[in-house]
Structure formats: C-alpha cells, structure tokens
Design an enzyme around this catalytic site. Structure first.
Site, PDB file in Angstrom:
ATOM      1  N   GLU A 178       0.826  -1.203   0.000  1.00  0.00           N
ATOM      2  CA  GLU A 178       0.000   0.000   0.000  1.00  0.00           C
ATOM      3  C   GLU A 178       0.857   1.248   0.000  1.00  0.00           C
ATOM      4  O   GLU A 178       1.910   1.292   0.634  1.00  0.00           O
ATOM      5  CB  GLU A 178      -0.849   0.048   1.275  1.00  0.00           C
ATOM      6  CG  GLU A 178      -2.020  -0.866   1.228  1.00  0.00           C
ATOM      7  CD  GLU A 178      -2.846  -0.790   2.506  1.00  0.00           C
ATOM      8  OE1 GLU A 178      -2.576   0.074   3.368  1.00  0.00           O
ATOM      9  OE2 GLU A 178      -3.762  -1.613   2.622  1.00  0.00           O
ATOM     10  N   CYS A 219       2.593   8.196   2.304  1.00  0.00           N
ATOM     11  CA  CYS A 219       2.889   7.133   3.270  1.00  0.00           C
ATOM     12  C   CYS A 219       3.322   5.903   2.474  1.00  0.00           C
ATOM     13  O   CYS A 219       2.547   5.380   1.676  1.00  0.00           O
ATOM     14  CB  CYS A 219       1.605   6.875   4.057  1.00  0.00           C
ATOM     15  SG  CYS A 219       1.705   5.505   5.189  1.00  0.00           S
ATOM     16  N   CYS A 231       5.063  -7.918   7.409  1.00  0.00           N
ATOM     17  CA  CYS A 231       5.911  -7.282   8.430  1.00  0.00           C
ATOM     18  C   CYS A 231       6.645  -8.345   9.227  1.00  0.00           C
ATOM     19  O   CYS A 231       6.127  -9.430   9.455  1.00  0.00           O
ATOM     20  CB  CYS A 231       5.062  -6.420   9.368  1.00  0.00           C
ATOM     21  SG  CYS A 231       6.064  -5.502  10.568  1.00  0.00           S
ATOM     22  N   CYS A 287       2.526  -6.839  16.010  1.00  0.00           N
ATOM     23  CA  CYS A 287       1.755  -5.995  16.936  1.00  0.00           C
ATOM     24  C   CYS A 287       0.285  -6.429  16.871  1.00  0.00           C
ATOM     25  O   CYS A 287      -0.255  -6.627  15.772  1.00  0.00           O
ATOM     26  CB  CYS A 287       1.906  -4.527  16.554  1.00  0.00           C
ATOM     27  SG  CYS A 287       3.636  -4.032  16.499  1.00  0.00           S
ATOM     28  N   CYS A 336      -2.488  -4.410  14.912  1.00  0.00           N
ATOM     29  CA  CYS A 336      -2.155  -4.022  13.528  1.00  0.00           C
ATOM     30  C   CYS A 336      -2.464  -5.150  12.559  1.00  0.00           C
ATOM     31  O   CYS A 336      -2.050  -6.291  12.768  1.00  0.00           O
ATOM     32  CB  CYS A 336      -0.669  -3.656  13.441  1.00  0.00           C
ATOM     33  SG  CYS A 336      -0.090  -3.393  11.758  1.00  0.00           S
ATOM     34  N   GLY A 365       5.063  -2.814   6.922  1.00  0.00           N
ATOM     35  CA  GLY A 365       6.422  -3.237   7.233  1.00  0.00           C
ATOM     36  C   GLY A 365       7.104  -2.453   8.327  1.00  0.00           C
ATOM     37  O   GLY A 365       6.688  -1.352   8.691  1.00  0.00           O
ATOM     38  N   GLU A 366       8.167  -3.056   8.844  1.00  0.00           N
ATOM     39  CA  GLU A 366       8.993  -2.411   9.862  1.00  0.00           C
ATOM     40  C   GLU A 366      10.289  -1.964   9.177  1.00  0.00           C
ATOM     41  O   GLU A 366      11.161  -2.784   8.874  1.00  0.00           O
ATOM     42  CB  GLU A 366       9.271  -3.412  11.002  1.00  0.00           C
ATOM     43  CG  GLU A 366      10.340  -2.987  11.992  1.00  0.00           C
ATOM     44  CD  GLU A 366      10.172  -1.551  12.517  1.00  0.00           C
ATOM     45  OE1 GLU A 366       9.137  -1.245  13.119  1.00  0.00           O
ATOM     46  OE2 GLU A 366      11.106  -0.742  12.314  1.00  0.00           O
ATOM     47  N   SER A 375       9.120   5.572  10.716  1.00  0.00           N
ATOM     48  CA  SER A 375       8.372   5.140  11.903  1.00  0.00           C
ATOM     49  C   SER A 375       8.790   3.726  12.273  1.00  0.00           C
ATOM     50  O   SER A 375       8.832   2.830  11.429  1.00  0.00           O
ATOM     51  CB  SER A 375       6.875   5.166  11.597  1.00  0.00           C
ATOM     52  OG  SER A 375       6.146   4.625  12.677  1.00  0.00           O
ATOM     53  N   SER A 413       6.493   4.113  17.532  1.00  0.00           N
ATOM     54  CA  SER A 413       5.164   3.585  17.838  1.00  0.00           C
ATOM     55  C   SER A 413       5.163   3.144  19.287  1.00  0.00           C
ATOM     56  O   SER A 413       5.513   2.016  19.607  1.00  0.00           O
ATOM     57  CB  SER A 413       4.863   2.402  16.921  1.00  0.00           C
ATOM     58  OG  SER A 413       4.806   2.853  15.591  1.00  0.00           O
ATOM     59  N   HIS A 440       2.509   3.586  22.046  1.00  0.00           N
ATOM     60  CA  HIS A 440       1.218   2.925  22.293  1.00  0.00           C
ATOM     61  C   HIS A 440       0.949   2.448  23.717  1.00  0.00           C
ATOM     62  O   HIS A 440      -0.176   2.069  24.030  1.00  0.00           O
ATOM     63  CB  HIS A 440       0.991   1.746  21.341  1.00  0.00           C
ATOM     64  CG  HIS A 440       1.172   2.079  19.897  1.00  0.00           C
ATOM     65  ND1 HIS A 440       0.744   3.271  19.340  1.00  0.00           N
ATOM     66  CD2 HIS A 440       1.772   1.396  18.882  1.00  0.00           C
ATOM     67  CE1 HIS A 440       1.047   3.278  18.057  1.00  0.00           C
ATOM     68  NE2 HIS A 440       1.679   2.172  17.745  1.00  0.00           N
ATOM     69  N   ASN A 455      -7.881   2.249  13.817  1.00  0.00           N
ATOM     70  CA  ASN A 455      -8.631   1.909  12.609  1.00  0.00           C
ATOM     71  C   ASN A 455      -8.936   0.410  12.650  1.00  0.00           C
ATOM     72  O   ASN A 455      -8.046  -0.397  12.442  1.00  0.00           O
ATOM     73  CB  ASN A 455      -7.772   2.274  11.388  1.00  0.00           C
ATOM     74  CG  ASN A 455      -8.434   1.891  10.081  1.00  0.00           C
ATOM     75  OD1 ASN A 455      -9.652   1.936   9.950  1.00  0.00           O
ATOM     76  ND2 ASN A 455      -7.624   1.481   9.108  1.00  0.00           N
ATOM     77  N   CYS A 507     -13.855  10.665  15.256  1.00  0.00           N
ATOM     78  CA  CYS A 507     -13.488   9.280  15.547  1.00  0.00           C
ATOM     79  C   CYS A 507     -14.677   8.542  16.136  1.00  0.00           C
ATOM     80  O   CYS A 507     -15.233   8.913  17.147  1.00  0.00           O
ATOM     81  CB  CYS A 507     -12.330   9.228  16.526  1.00  0.00           C
ATOM     82  SG  CYS A 507     -11.850   7.548  16.921  1.00  0.00           S
TER      83      CYS A 507
HETATM   84  N1  SAH Z   1       6.178  -0.742  11.401  1.00  0.00           N
HETATM   85  C1  SAH Z   1       6.309   0.648  11.646  1.00  0.00           C
HETATM   86  C2  SAH Z   1       5.675   1.510  10.577  1.00  0.00           C
HETATM   87  C3  SAH Z   1       4.377   1.037   9.987  1.00  0.00           C
HETATM   88  S1  SAH Z   1       2.975   1.113  11.059  1.00  0.00           S
HETATM   89  C4  SAH Z   1       5.754   0.984  13.007  1.00  0.00           C
HETATM   90  O1  SAH Z   1       5.135   0.134  13.631  1.00  0.00           O
HETATM   91  O2  SAH Z   1       5.984   2.097  13.464  1.00  0.00           O
HETATM   92  C5  SAH Z   1       2.638   2.864  11.129  1.00  0.00           C
HETATM   93  C6  SAH Z   1       1.832   3.290  12.335  1.00  0.00           C
HETATM   94  O3  SAH Z   1       0.481   2.803  12.243  1.00  0.00           O
HETATM   95  C7  SAH Z   1       2.370   2.739  13.643  1.00  0.00           C
HETATM   96  O4  SAH Z   1       2.391   3.714  14.650  1.00  0.00           O
HETATM   97  C8  SAH Z   1       1.372   1.669  13.960  1.00  0.00           C
HETATM   98  O5  SAH Z   1       1.392   1.347  15.311  1.00  0.00           O
HETATM   99  C9  SAH Z   1       0.085   2.290  13.485  1.00  0.00           C
HETATM  100  N2  SAH Z   1      -1.016   1.361  13.300  1.00  0.00           N
HETATM  101  C10 SAH Z   1      -0.963   0.068  12.933  1.00  0.00           C
HETATM  102  N3  SAH Z   1      -2.202  -0.466  12.854  1.00  0.00           N
HETATM  103  C11 SAH Z   1      -3.067   0.523  13.168  1.00  0.00           C
HETATM  104  C12 SAH Z   1      -4.496   0.613  13.253  1.00  0.00           C
HETATM  105  N4  SAH Z   1      -5.253  -0.448  12.981  1.00  0.00           N
HETATM  106  N5  SAH Z   1      -5.048   1.792  13.606  1.00  0.00           N
HETATM  107  C13 SAH Z   1      -4.268   2.877  13.840  1.00  0.00           C
HETATM  108  N6  SAH Z   1      -2.926   2.859  13.769  1.00  0.00           N
HETATM  109  C14 SAH Z   1      -2.330   1.692  13.447  1.00  0.00           C
HETATM  110 FE1  SF4 Z   2       2.201  -3.268  12.175  1.00  0.00          FE
HETATM  111 FE2  SF4 Z   2       4.331  -1.648  12.469  1.00  0.00          FE
HETATM  112 FE3  SF4 Z   2       3.828  -3.578  14.257  1.00  0.00          FE
HETATM  113 FE4  SF4 Z   2       4.642  -4.216  11.808  1.00  0.00          FE
HETATM  114  S1  SF4 Z   2       5.801  -3.113  13.361  1.00  0.00           S
HETATM  115  S2  SF4 Z   2       3.033  -5.221  12.958  1.00  0.00           S
HETATM  116  S3  SF4 Z   2       3.611  -2.648  10.566  1.00  0.00           S
HETATM  117  S4  SF4 Z   2       2.554  -1.782  13.803  1.00  0.00           S
END
Ligand code: SAH
Ligand code: SF4
Length: 405
Positions: free
Chosen positions: A123, A136, A143, A147, A150, A206-207, A238, A260, A262, A337, A380
């Site tokens: 994407e 983005c 990935c 998480c 995600c 991805g990370e 990120s 990230s 959280h 989301n 939201c």
């Molecule tokens: N892997 C990297 C970058 C991709 S994710 C990372 O984790 O930072 C980008 C951002 O989207 C991260 O902060 C992640 O935690 C957040 N994210 C992932 N899934 C999400 C969701 N369902 N709703 C809102 N944010 C989300």
């Molecule tokens: Fe999702 Fe980022 Fe976690 Fe990978 S590292 S699972 S893209 S939030």
C-alpha cells in the site's frame, strides 16, 4: 520451512518467505546512484562517462518524470537504444486506486514475486493537507513483527522491498498526481508552484528498521537534492522500536524519527508491541534521548494509538508525559482503525479529548488540540462511512499519522 523463529526472550520474529527476484529487464526507477552506475557499466558505458550519464538519467527520471528512454534527449540515440535493450524506465504497476472526497488516495502497488504468476502488493497512500502533502510508503510485503492491534502484523512477512522499490513509490505518486517539473517550455515549472508530495512517512506496510540497508538507500534516493529532492527533515521513519537500528538510523540515515509507543508500561507494551520483550521501554527511550540532532525544532514523534479501555485512561496520559520528560517530543494520538477480526475498539471521542487535554497541559501540541486535529479526531467513532471507498476511520487514522513535523 517455518516462517517463525523464537528467540531466547520468547519473542517471535518472522523470516521472509521469498527473496526479491529481479525481472529479466529491470527498471532503473528508484535505483540508488551506485546501482545505476553499475547498470551503465553493464551495458558498456566507459568509466569516465558514467558519472555524467548517471547525472543526466537522474535528472530525466526524478526531475522530469520521464517514462520513456526516447524522451531523454540529452543522451545519444545509441545509448538510449542500449538502455532500452537491457532496462526499462517503467514504474511498478498500480493494481488498484481509491480516491476519497477529501483527496486522500490509496494505491495498491504491484511488485514482482519469486514466481511471476504470484506478484505481491503493498500500500501507498497520499494524504493532502493545506500546508503539505504526505506520502505514506511501505518497506516490506507484510511485516517482521506482530503488533496485536495491527492488521499487517497478522500477515506473513513475504519479503523486503528493495531500495529501488521503496523510492519508486514516490515516483508512482508524482506520476499519478502530475507532480513533475515541466517537461516542455510551454508548461509552468513546478518549482514555481507548491509540490504536491512534500513529505514522506514510512508508515505503510512493514517495519523499516528490519530492512535497514534498503530503507537507508531508498531514503537517500528520495532525499537527493538533484532528483526527487524531499529533504530528510520532511521524511519520517516510523519504527516499533528496533533499538540497535535506531542508533544506526541516527548515524547513517538522519531522517526524522517516529516511535510507535502505544503503551506506558512494559506489561502492556509487551502485549501490544511484542518487540518490547526484546527492547523494553527504558532501552527504547534511551535510544530516543540519544538520537542525534534533537532540538525543539527537531523532535521525535511518539505515536499512540487510542484503544478503548486498553491504553486510554487519564492515568496513562499522565504517565505518558512523565515518560517523555526531557525528550524533544511530539505526541500523535491516532484513532484506532479497526479491521475484521480485531479484538480492539477505537476510544470514544470524549476520552480522546480528555486524554489530549492532559497531553496539552504538559506542553505538547497534540493534534487533537489543533483546528485540523479537532476536525480529524472529533469524528473518531462518529462518522458513518459515506460512499467513498476508503472508510472514514481509515482516513482519520491516516491523517493523524501524517502529522509528523
Ligand atoms: N512498522 C512501523 C511503521 C508502519 S505502522 C511501526 O510500527 O511504526 C505505522 C503506524 O500505524 C504505527 O504507529 C502503527 O502502530 C500504526 N497502526 C498500525 N495499525 C493501526 C491501526 N489499525 N489503527 C491505527 N494505527 C495503526
Ligand atoms: Fe504493524 Fe508496524 Fe507492528 Fe509491523 S511493526 S506489525 S507494521 S505496527
């Protein structure tokens, strides 16, 4: 072969199932300068000429957006023909495009698989704002990590993107948006108007810090001042917290950083971001404190996804500002989301507002307090998804994520 491997800490990292398999006629689009020079060497361009030829091709590809070798009129006809025999100036194809009423665009970009009949998709999303346009981009198909909130985390890691594939996403976006410098004398030069893609965030699939070399080289292509020219101050990487590579990123990449976060305790973060078991909060925040070049004008963005009843109490908000004390930081509250099958819900708007008040009182310009953020977060959980193809929730999350500098 299993795609999972357990480490001593019990944390599970995924290994790629596939490797990048170069097509018979590779594209030059997105290639770092050194690779482009090697490609020219391959077709017999003498060493003494390579620098100049790289420079010329670079200009055509990244300033003019040329899609055809024949358009590269500063190259000799012979060289253009030689290039066309072995390479292409093709972009990765766009498999699907969604455009929302608010201008957000999402592209599914197709990338070659090991087996030609099974291509991959990543994407890439464009989020226009009044003062910027943020792209983005993705760094992996799937990935490495898992998480729990995600959607990408539930998928297999299929493969890493190459540097060229990372940078090519910016080229695809500029194509789709018509964001190139004039290609003829009669058109106004784009440098005289505002760039549509002004910022890049590595927040797609991805990370990025588990695909370090390709991400570093891809960012260098995107930031190259003689080409795509998006400065590293406008590129945000990120990460979920790959501590050793945060240190490397500081030394070798120098882009802006988003973490990230959280969660404010190891106990909760171990669940939400299982990588925390390997690199706990104290180590992560130390790496942030030591990230080079931080100042009030150059801050780390901490992303905090708002999960109802999980991490959204006012106690969490207070602990968050305590935790970040002393780090030049920006806090981005991201509405969750939801995706099919997830056990989490987005926090209620009231709770997000209360949470953001605590963050704001501690001196952070949280997005929810800005007119733009209010707009975003007020909705939201309240917006019905209209006829647009991107859901309202997804657009909200994306807009909040794009507020990086
Ligand atoms: N892997 C990297 C970058 C991709 S994710 C990372 O984790 O930072 C980008 C951002 O989207 C991260 O902060 C992640 O935690 C957040 N994210 C992932 N899934 C999400 C969701 N369902 N709703 C809102 N944010 C989300
Ligand atoms: Fe999702 Fe980022 Fe976690 Fe990978 S590292 S699972 S893209 S939030």
């Amino acid at each position: 072969m299993s795609f999972l491997a357990a480490t001593e800490t019990g944390f599970v990292e995924k290994h790629p199932l596939e490797r990048y398999a170069a097509p018979a006629q590779p594209s030059l689009v997105g290639m770092p300068r050194a690779m482009l020079a090697a490609a020219l060497a391959d077709i017999g361009v003498p060493e003494g000429q390579r620098r100049m030829r790289v420079q010329q091709i670079w200009h055509w590809l990244y300033v003019r957006g040329a899609q055809d070798f024949d358009a590269m009129t500063t190259l000799s006809k012979d060289l253009r023909a030689q290039l066309a025999q072995r390479f292409t100036p093709a972009r990765p194809p766009v498999a699907a495009e969604q455009i929302s009423v608010d201008g957000t665009r999402k592209w599914l970009i197709q990338l070659p698989g090991e087996r030609a009949e099974a291509p991959h998709e990543v994407e890439c999303v464009y989020i226009p704002e009044t003062d910027r346009g943020t792209l983005c981009i993705s760094s992996q198909v799937g990935c490495t990590l898992n998480c729990t909130f995600c959607h990408t985390g539930t998928q297999r890691l299929v493969r890493n993107l190459t540097a060229a594939e990372i940078a090519a996403q910016v080229v695809v976006a500029r194509d789709r948006l018509g964001d190139w410098t004039a290609t003829s004398e009669s058109e106004p030069a784009l440098s005289e108007r505002r760039r549509l893609v002004s910022n890049v965030v590595l927040m797609g699939m991805g990370e990025p810090l588990y695909n370090f070399d390709a991400v570093r080289d891809g960012i260098n292509v995107i930031a190259d001042g003689e080409g795509l020219s998006i400065s590293k101050r406008r590129i945000t990487l990120s990460t979920s917290g790959v501590v050793p590579n945060i240190v490397r990123a500081g030394a070798e990449i120098g882009s802006m950083l988003a973490i990230s976060l959280h969660a404010v305790t190891d106990e909760l973060r171990d669940q939400l971001v299982p990588l925390n078991r390997k690199y706990p909060l104290a180590e992560l925040l130390d790496a942030c404190r030591n990230y080079p070049g931080l100042s009030n004008a150059r801050r780390i963005t901490f992303e905090y996804v708002m999960l109802k009843g999980v991490n959204d109490s006012l106690g969490d908000a207070k602990a968050l500002v305590r935790l970040l004390k002393g780090i030049p930081a920006k806090i981005n509250l991201i509405p969750f989301n939801p995706w099919p099958g997830t056990k989490y819900e987005c926090s209620d708007w009231d709770q997000i507002e209360k949470f953001s008040e605590v963050v704001f009182a501690a001196g952070y310009a949280s997005p929810v307090r800005t007119p733009r953020g209010r707009d975003i977060l007020a909705a939201c959980g309240q917006l019905k998804s209209a006829s647009e193809k991107l859901s309202a929730r997804e657009r909200l999350a994306l807009r909040a994520m794009a507020m990086t500098d």
